[in-house]
Design a protein around this motif. Structure first.
Motif, PDB file in Angstrom:
ATOM      1  N   LYS A 145      41.872  41.936  -6.464  1.00  0.00           N
ATOM      2  CA  LYS A 145      41.411  40.717  -5.806  1.00  0.00           C
ATOM      3  C   LYS A 145      39.881  40.731  -5.748  1.00  0.00           C
ATOM      4  N   SER A 147      36.158  40.800  -4.649  1.00  0.00           N
ATOM      5  CA  SER A 147      35.546  41.364  -3.449  1.00  0.00           C
ATOM      6  C   SER A 147      34.083  41.675  -3.751  1.00  0.00           C
ATOM      7  N   ARG A 148      33.256  41.596  -2.733  1.00  0.00           N
ATOM      8  CA  ARG A 148      31.846  41.940  -2.911  1.00  0.00           C
ATOM      9  C   ARG A 148      31.662  43.447  -2.986  1.00  0.00           C
ATOM     10  N   ARG A 152      35.008  51.762  -4.069  1.00  0.00           N
ATOM     11  CA  ARG A 152      36.206  51.916  -3.237  1.00  0.00           C
ATOM     12  C   ARG A 152      36.586  53.400  -3.136  1.00  0.00           C
TER      13      ARG A 152
END
Length: 289
Positions: A145, A147-148, A152
């Protein structure tokens, strides 16, 4: 369902040791080139992912590995590879910006290092590509999805595998010649599959200055055909001919107007070139003399 965790587990790598980088740079030109850099300019790609914002830097400091993905299609990222963090050090901003890689990334790919220039020093990660997951490089894709956050923690990012391509997307052949357009910076990092095709083709081509739409018609024949002629046009920072020499090569976009037979004589090729100049009015209103 196959996921990133199951792929890492199969290699005996704990997600707790891995940071995931989702490279989708805001600079359109760099985003388009990244898959090519992974394959054709590994040195430049590894330099590019050695610097990060403070949040991602803090994440990487606690990890042994980096799992890197690059954007190659809308909503789709492809695995570039697994990298081991070999060393972490602090480097001065002045030293970093003096690296030839920094100059190449800013000049050719318009990378914006504005935030970097505002700090006196920066954390530098020396990355070494691992043999683990090498078979998936260029083949394993995910569709996370939007996301800025591009960094991660792998333990919190068990993304489903969208596909495993038969062949690496880095080796994708060029499009049909009628749909092919290549910018000046792209000519300097062409995948070999693209270069080989252009080396075979000869014909009449068009250069458009994307700044103002000015046009130039040329012809290519001989040993290296279109590849050789186009690369000659962008070998310097300014164009090759009298009028093109007033313009930066990074603004050039190349396309093929007409392919010709390898048996066509030079005289016939240049005569055909003249007809295209007449039809496109590139002598009266363009960049041909």
């Amino acid at each position: 369902m196959l996921s990133l965790h199951s792929v890492l587990d199969a290699e005996g790598i704990s997600p707790d040791d891995v940071a995931v980088l989702l490279h989708t740079p805001k600079e359109p030109q760099l985003r388009k080139f990244l898959p090519w850099l992974v394959r054709e300019r590994a040195d430049l790609f590894e330099w590019y992912q050695s610097l990060h914002n403070k949040g991602v830097t803090a994440t990487l400091r606690r990890r042994r590995f980096v799992l890197s993905f690059v954007s190659f299609a809308p909503s789709r990222l492809v695995l570039a590879g697994l990298y081991r963090i070999a060393a972490v050090e602090t480097r001065s901003t002045q030293k970093i910006l003096q690296d030839p890689e920094a100059t190449e990334l800013t000049d050719r790919f318009r990378l914006d290092y504005g935030a970097l220039a505002q700090a006196e020093d920066w954390v530098w990660f020396s990355l070494e590509r691992s043999d683990s997951l090498a078979a998936y490089a260029g083949r394993l894709t995910i569709s996370p999805k939007p996301s800025r956050a591009y960094g991660r923690l792998a333990e919190n990012f068990d993304e489903p595998i969208a596909s495993i391509e038969r062949e690496p997307v880095f080796d994708a052949p060029p499009p049909d010649w009628r749909a092919l357009t290549i910018s000046g910076p792209e000519l300097r990092v062409l995948p070999e599959s693209w270069a080989a095709r252009l080396r075979e083709w000869r014909g009449i081509y068009l250069i458009v200055d994307e700044h103002d739409g000015a046009r130039y018609v040329g012809s290519a024949y001989g040993e290296a055909n279109l590849l050789g002629r186009w690369q000659a046009h962008v070998q310097g920072s300014l164009g090759l001919t009298k009028r093109l020499s007033e313009r930066p090569t990074e603004r050039f976009r190349f396309s093929i107007l007409e392919r010709v037979s390898p048996d066509m004589t030079v005289e016939d090729v240049t005569a055909l070139e003249q007809t295209w100049m007449q039809r496109l009015h590139t002598k009266e209103f363009g960049l041909n003399i």
